[in-house]
Scaffold this motif. Structure first.
Motif, short mmCIF file in Angstrom:
data_model
loop_
_atom_site.label_atom_id
_atom_site.label_comp_id
_atom_site.label_asym_id
_atom_site.label_seq_id
_atom_site.Cartn_x
_atom_site.Cartn_y
_atom_site.Cartn_z
N SER A 17 0.83 -1.21 0.00
CA SER A 17 0.00 0.00 0.00
C SER A 17 0.86 1.25 0.00
N SER A 18 0.26 2.35 -0.50
CA SER A 18 0.93 3.65 -0.45
C SER A 18 0.39 4.51 0.68
N LYS A 19 -0.56 3.98 1.45
CA LYS A 19 -1.18 4.74 2.54
C LYS A 19 -0.41 4.51 3.83
N ARG A 22 -1.52 2.08 6.68
CA ARG A 22 -1.74 0.68 6.39
C ARG A 22 -0.49 -0.16 6.66
N TYR A 25 1.94 -0.59 3.81
CA TYR A 25 2.86 0.52 3.56
C TYR A 25 4.14 0.34 4.38
N ASN A 44 -1.41 -5.69 -5.42
CA ASN A 44 -2.61 -5.01 -4.93
C ASN A 44 -3.39 -4.49 -6.13
N LYS A 46 -5.51 -2.32 -6.44
CA LYS A 46 -5.85 -0.89 -6.37
C LYS A 46 -4.80 0.00 -7.03
N TYR A 47 -3.62 -0.58 -7.33
CA TYR A 47 -2.53 0.24 -7.85
C TYR A 47 -1.99 -0.34 -9.16
N LEU A 50 3.59 1.46 -7.74
CA LEU A 50 3.85 1.77 -6.34
C LEU A 50 5.28 2.24 -6.24
N CYS A 55 2.90 -2.58 -10.04
CA CYS A 55 2.14 -3.28 -8.99
C CYS A 55 1.18 -4.24 -9.68
N THR A 73 -3.07 -8.79 4.24
CA THR A 73 -4.48 -8.48 4.01
C THR A 73 -5.33 -9.00 5.17
#
Length: 887
Positions: A17-19, A22, A25, A44, A46-47, A50, A55, A73
């Motif tokens: 993740s990039s958040k 999380r 990350y 992931n 969502k991306y 990254l 990703c 996860t």
């Protein structure tokens, strides 16, 4: 076997993740923050990118099958991700996700599905609910702890992620080096035992540190620990000493806690150092890394102030150590070379104006004193003190003595900083306070003593104990099980003990008043009368025992009273009547008992009799099987040992008799897994002998599936099934059987009689001599992971070993290494072939996949033997070749 976890060439991070809030990350950043050179693939959907790197939406889209997958996860998604890993042929998975065994019923369900899938598809898992792992030497930080310690020689296994994180932060701050760190979480697959095996065979790891809350597979753990504790010390901080602490550990790990005293006994049996604080964990690691083990408990203390020496002395005595009694020669040297006003005793007080020269004299004298096992040097900063100068002379003196540990306490901060730095550079452990130094010394003392116990040669004892009536005991138990009994009454329990040669004061059951009188007359007055019922566990609680009855009228009165009283107090109890016994007793009353621990299985409890049925303060725990040496140590570890030596008014009792009784008791509980608990209370003992006055046996509620030999035990017992009679080519009869610790003298004679050539071929070089330490390695073996078969010849002078073959297996039941030695005078009789065929048969039965051996190129007889047996031979380096047989 675990290289793909700790030295992966490629990693897939599933849930990257990039958040910043999380977990994905934190792991992504930590993987890139150091010098790890492998490929890292984020996964992931969502991306697309990254940090500028591609990703991947799905695991199947990865360009390669990575060595390691890291899953971060949510718990409900992990099962599906594991299935995707299987399809991508990813066999090593680190699961950091929480919400499994520690999270209630639903978490338990997810955990079971996870473990079943992983086992079926042969996927190795660390976790779930793991902090992660680190390999500082490879620059790998696959954890959500931001700091990576410097490379070092300590491997650390933590069951608690939070504790692991805190220790890692401490290690980074203190510059403590690690070879590996791993948080094992819920232990879906990889557990303590496998990690001990891995770190134990890792040549960059010198010491294994463990933070443990609970244990799952006790048998594998003890086996692994015993295999390495002698060469790579294992230090454990076990949490959950109190009931409340154990309950808290269960709530976080999901594993049932055993009794603390049982853990202590198991650690001692495995040669493990147990500590009680995080600070002690690292203090011991420091001492093990820099100092030899003390040969005894005698500590000499040198100081320039009385106060710290007093504190050190108090701590030493409270922990069971001893102030070294300096000899007249040592005292004379100190008095002669030190100024007159110095205290030339122990502690050696050099006073506040002590110079480096004064310290040098005292240190040199104490280090060379044979009555000193270890040295503690204390220094407090005073106006004339030179902390750095004293540290320098100490370092010089330490180099002149080998095999004697030195500990220091340079008290203070600023003024002793340079002295402490010099001590650190010279690998001399320093402590801010003397109590910590003494505690560390005593941990090292107990570790050395545990190792000595592990490899003590016991007195000879027959493999089959004399007088054992196992068939009779089976019949007694079978009859009770047919009647669905949960407990045996006293008479039945004593009959059972008697079948194993344990002396009992057997009574005769009377169902009527007249029968009781008749029996008492037959036995002879005075007599003891006890209520007889399988439903009454503790007769004393209901006043069910009367002693010293001397008349017929007394017998009648007691019979009526006991029957009526019990019916009032326990109206539902099934009464057989009473047991009438001859009065017997002894000078002392002891307890011998066994109960099943939820973690370690059957354990043995021994000590002074008391009303408390729980583990009393003087009742110690031992694990079966016991030999005479282990039984002796169990007795010596209680207060009873000093009492049994006798007093001015009472004669000493035969301790050897108690050893034999404990060995027989151990054999009994090993042979009958149907027994849940058994107690002999009291066992009366005097100088004339011992006798069980009362006994109770409780059976398992359900039919046990533990009739598989010794499945319920944490330590593999002697494998009698591998005893075999056979003949050599000339008709000579020999016995092939597994080696025992008791065989050490026979093994020593075999090696002593062997020719230089035979020893050269066996040990790949000249051996200057053989001692107990070397022999104990050959005779004290763990039958769960290695086997040594001796060829025993009976001669007029006694038994003689004429050959020995052994295999030593790895912790994964993959490969076993073979070695053999045949007495020179028995070459050419086919003994080498007999032994080799037998050990290969045993290796197959134990589930090994291959047998390997290294042998010298010049050893033609071994080469021919290997070829005949189907080994594949390949050329090795230098002087040796390599043989392998697939099983």
């Amino acid at each position: 076997m675990l290289d793909q976890f700790f030295h992966p060439k490629s990693i897939a991070l599933i849930g990257a993740s990039s958040k910043p809030d999380r977990l994905g990350y934190a792991i992504w950043k930590n993987l890139h923050a150091n010098t790890y050179e492998g490929s890292i693939f984020p996964v992931n959907p969502k991306y697309k990118k990254l940090d500028g790197q591609t990703c991947y939406s799905r695991i199947k889209d990865l360009p390669v099958s990575p060595d390691l997958a890291i899953i971060v996860t949510p718990a409900p998604t992990v099962q599906d991700i594991l299935a995707q890993c299987d399809k991508k042929d990813i066999r090593s998975v680190l699961i950091l996700s929480a919400g499994f065994k520690e999270a209630g019923t639903e978490g338990e369900r997810l955990f079971r599905k996870l473990t079943q899938f992983a086992k079926k598809h042969k996927i190795r898992i660390i976790g779930p609910n793991s902090l992660g792992l680190q390999s500082p030497m490879h620059g790998l930080n696959a954890s959500f702890s931001s700091g990576l310690p410097v490379p070092g020689r300590l491997a650390f296994i933590a069951q608690s992620g939070a504790m692991g994180s805190a220790i890692l932060d401490w290690a980074v701050e203190k510059n403590v080096g690690f070879s590996h760190f791993v948080s094992i979480g819920n232990m879906a697959d990889v557990e303590f035992a496998e990690l001990i095996d891995y770190f134990g065979t890792h040549n960059q790891t010198a010491c294994i540190l463990i933070y443990m809350e609970n244990l799952n597979n006790s048998k594998a753990f003890i086996s692994a620990a015993k295999a390495f504790s002698r060469y790579k010390p294992i230090v454990i901080l076990k949490a959950g000493l109190s009931k409340e602490g154990a309950d808290a550990a269960f709530s976080t790990t999901g594993y049932q806690a055993g009794i603390n005293a049982v853990y202590q006994a198991a650690f001692q049996r495995a040669g493990i150092i147990r500590v009680h604080t995080v600070q002690q964990l690292f203090d011991c690691a420091q001492a093990l890394a820099t100092q030899p083990l003390p040969k005894g408990r005698r500590l000499a203390i040198i100081t320039n102030a009385a106060g710290p020496a007093i504190l050190a002395t108090d701590t030493l005595i409270m922990q069971g150590g001893t102030l070294a009694q300096l000899s007249p020669e040592t005292l004379q040297t100190l008095r002669k070379q030190l100024p007159e006003n110095r205290q030339a005793g122990n502690p050696v007080d050099l006073l506040g104006d002590a110079t480096p020269a004064h310290y040098k004299t005292a240190i040199h004298t104490c280090l060379f004193a044979p009555e000193v096992d270890g040295l503690l040097v204390l220094l407090t900063p005073q106006s004339l003190t030179d902390p750095e100068g004293v540290a320098r002379v100490l370092a010089e003196e330490v180099k002149s003595v080998f095999g004697k540990p030195v500990y220091t306490s340079w008290m203070g901060i600023k003024s002793v900083r340079k002295g402490r730095s010099l001590l650190s550079r010279e690998r001399i452990p320093w402590f801010p306070f003397p109590e910590r130094a003494v505690t560390t010394f005593m941990h090292m003392v107990r570790y050395r003593e545990n190792l000595d116990l592990l490899f003590e040669t016991p007195d000879e004892l027959p493999i089959e104990l004399e007088g054992i009536q196992k068939t009779r005991a089976h019949q007694l138990l079978s009859e009770a099980l047919k009647q669905n009994k949960k407990r045996l009454d006293e008479t039945e329990s004593k009959n059972f003990l008697s079948a194993y040669g344990i002396p009992v004061n057997q009574g005769i059951v009377a169902t009527t008043e007249d029968q009781a009188v008749e029996i008492a007359t037959q036995i002879g007055y005075p007599v003891a009368i006890k209520i007889e019922s399988e439903d009454i566990w503790n007769k004393s609680e209901i006043h069910g025992v009367r002693l010293g009855i001397e008349t017929e009228e007394g017998v009648r009165h007691v019979f009526r009273f006991l029957m009526q009283n019990v019916q009032k107090i326990r109206p539902k109890a099934r009464l057989k009547g009473v047991s009438v016994e001859a009065m017997a007793g002894g000078d002392y009353e002891l307890v011998i008992a066994s109960q099943k621990d939820p973690v370690f299985g059957p354990v043995i409890r021994f000590g002074i009799d008391g009303n408390d049925m729980q583990l009393g303060s003087d009742q110690m725990i031992g694990l079966p099987p016991l030999n005479l040496a282990l039984a002796k140590h169990l007795i010596k570890s209680t207060r009873a040992a000093s009492i049994l030596k006798g007093t001015k008014t009472q004669k000493a009792v035969p301790i050897e008799l108690m050893q034999h009784i404990l060995v027989r008791f151990s054999a009994l509980i090993m042979d009958f897994p149907e027994i849940r608990s058994i107690e002999i209370n009291p066992m009366a003992i005097s100088s004339k002998g011992a006798v069980a006055l009362d006994a109770t046996i409780e059976l398992e509620d359900k039919k046990t599936n533990s009739r598989i030999p010794f499945r319920q035990l944490s330590i593999e017992p002697y494998p009698k099934q591998w005893i075999r009679k056979t003949q050599l080519r000339d008709g000579t009869e020999i016995t092939l059987r597994p080696i025992r610790p008791e065989d050490e003298p026979l093994e020593a004679q075999l090696v002593k009689d062997a020719s230089k050539e035979s020893l050269y071929f066996r040990f790949f070089g000249y051996i200057p001599g053989i001692d107990h330490q070397m022999l104990s390695r050959f005779t004290h073996i763990d039958y769960d992971r290695e086997m040594a078969i001796i060829a025993l010849l009976e001669t007029p002078e006694g038994p003689k070993i004429i050959g020995v073959v052994r295999i030593v297996g790895d912790g994964w039941r993959n490969s076993a290494e073979y070695a053999i030695l045949v007495a020179d005078s028995w070459h050419g009789q086919g003994l080498g072939t007999l032994l080799t065929d037998y050990i290969i048969e045993i290796a197959r039965s134990q589930g090994y996949q291959e047998v390997t051996a290294s042998f010298l190129k010049t050893n033609g007889s071994m080469r021919r033997l290997f070829k005949r047996k189907g080994f594949k031979i390949s050329a090795g380096k230098d002087e040796s070749d390599y043989a392998k047989l697939l099983l």
